[in-house]
Design a protein around this motif. Structure first.
Motif, mmCIF file in Angstrom:
data_model
loop_
_atom_site.group_PDB
_atom_site.id
_atom_site.type_symbol
_atom_site.label_atom_id
_atom_site.label_comp_id
_atom_site.label_asym_id
_atom_site.label_seq_id
_atom_site.Cartn_x
_atom_site.Cartn_y
_atom_site.Cartn_z
ATOM 1 N N LEU A 177 0.827 -1.202 0.000
ATOM 2 C CA LEU A 177 0.000 0.000 0.000
ATOM 3 C C LEU A 177 0.863 1.254 0.000
ATOM 4 O O LEU A 177 0.551 2.229 -0.705
ATOM 5 N N ARG A 178 1.952 1.260 0.737
ATOM 6 C CA ARG A 178 2.832 2.426 0.774
ATOM 7 C C ARG A 178 3.477 2.676 -0.586
ATOM 8 O O ARG A 178 3.573 3.827 -1.031
ATOM 9 N N ARG A 179 3.916 1.606 -1.250
ATOM 10 C CA ARG A 179 4.502 1.767 -2.583
ATOM 11 C C ARG A 179 3.476 2.283 -3.580
ATOM 12 O O ARG A 179 3.774 3.163 -4.395
ATOM 13 N N GLN A 180 2.271 1.748 -3.507
ATOM 14 C CA GLN A 180 1.228 2.183 -4.428
ATOM 15 C C GLN A 180 0.843 3.640 -4.188
ATOM 16 O O GLN A 180 0.601 4.397 -5.142
ATOM 17 N N GLN A 181 0.770 4.031 -2.925
ATOM 18 C CA GLN A 181 0.431 5.425 -2.616
ATOM 19 C C GLN A 181 1.513 6.384 -3.110
ATOM 20 O O GLN A 181 1.212 7.459 -3.635
ATOM 21 N N ALA A 182 2.791 5.989 -2.939
ATOM 22 C CA ALA A 182 3.883 6.834 -3.441
ATOM 23 C C ALA A 182 3.827 6.940 -4.965
ATOM 24 O O ALA A 182 3.988 8.035 -5.539
ATOM 25 N N SER A 183 3.592 5.828 -5.644
ATOM 26 C CA SER A 183 3.483 5.851 -7.107
ATOM 27 C C SER A 183 2.285 6.672 -7.552
ATOM 28 O O SER A 183 2.342 7.371 -8.580
ATOM 29 N N SER A 184 1.212 6.622 -6.787
ATOM 30 C CA SER A 184 0.027 7.392 -7.129
ATOM 31 C C SER A 184 0.292 8.895 -7.033
ATOM 32 O O SER A 184 -0.190 9.675 -7.851
ATOM 33 N N VAL A 185 1.083 9.294 -6.024
ATOM 34 C CA VAL A 185 1.425 10.716 -5.887
ATOM 35 C C VAL A 185 2.262 11.185 -7.080
ATOM 36 O O VAL A 185 2.044 12.257 -7.647
ATOM 37 N N VAL A 186 3.240 10.359 -7.473
ATOM 38 C CA VAL A 186 4.074 10.714 -8.628
ATOM 39 C C VAL A 186 3.232 10.791 -9.903
ATOM 40 O O VAL A 186 3.390 11.709 -10.727
#
Length: 207
Positions: A162-171
């Motif tokens: 979830l943390r990786r996906q959230q970071a990718s979503s911000v980018v």
């Protein structure tokens, strides 16, 4: 007895000359300028356009033929030798010059390839953002399941995911914002040029 013509021979036949295709009509303004120039006199000899032998010069006797090679009398007034530009012709040429200046001052048009690329980049960024948003929602739904607490290792993996996906979503959202801004700039430039051309339409038609 005339000689026989072999079969298929074109000897002795006369062919009609090709009919030239009519030229396309000139725009109204250019046609008017052409008419004024056709009626104006030569600036050097004072004769009408395409004048030959027998056409009197300005100030000459209409009954006396004029040799095209005869030099102009330097004693004649300058106004009689040079072509005088009337107000209508001067107005038409001023319109042409104003149209050329207006066209040169038009805002630059964004290249079509750049517009197409910006649109494609925005579409790709939007699709990527939607895909990552859906992945985040699916992971959050999996973590919300009470049974996941029975599997601590599984829950830990979901939290990292979830943390990786959230970071990718911000980018991805940042990329989409930049793509939107770039396309908006190009569209604004195109709109400014279109508005300028519309405001100066009457002047630009003379260019």
């Amino acid at each position: 007895m005339p000689p026989e013509t072999p079969a298929g021979s074109t000897a002795g036949l006369r062919f009609a000359p090709p009919v030239p295709e009519p030229l396309p009509p000139l725009p109204p303004l250019l046609a008017r300028i052409a008419g004024l120039l056709a009626d104006s006199k030569c600036q050097h000899c004072g004769r009408p356009p395409h004048a030959g032998v027998g056409t009197p010069a300005v100030g000459g006797d209409p009954g006396q033929p004029v040799d095209p090679g005869q030099p102009v009398d330097p004693g004649q007034p300058v106004a009689s030798r040079l072509d005088e530009v009337d107000d209508d012709e001067r107005w038409l040429w001023r319109l042409v010059e104003e149209g050329e200046r207006a066209l040169a001052g038009a805002p630059p048009e964004p290249p079509a390839a750049e517009l197409a690329g910006a649109g494609a980049a925005l579409a790709g960024a939007g699709a990527n953002t939607q895909r990552l948003t859906a992945q985040v929602a699916a992971t959050e739904q999996a973590l919300a399941n009470p049974l996941v607490w029975l599997h601590p290792s599984r829950r830990g993996l979901l939290v990292k995911q979830l943390r990786r996906q959230q970071a990718s979503s911000v980018v991805a959202a940042a990329h989409r914002t930049r793509a939107e801004q770039h396309l908006a700039i190009l569209n604004r430039r195109a709109a400014q040029r279109a508005a300028y051309l519309n405001d100066n339409r009457d002047t630009l038609e003379a260019a």
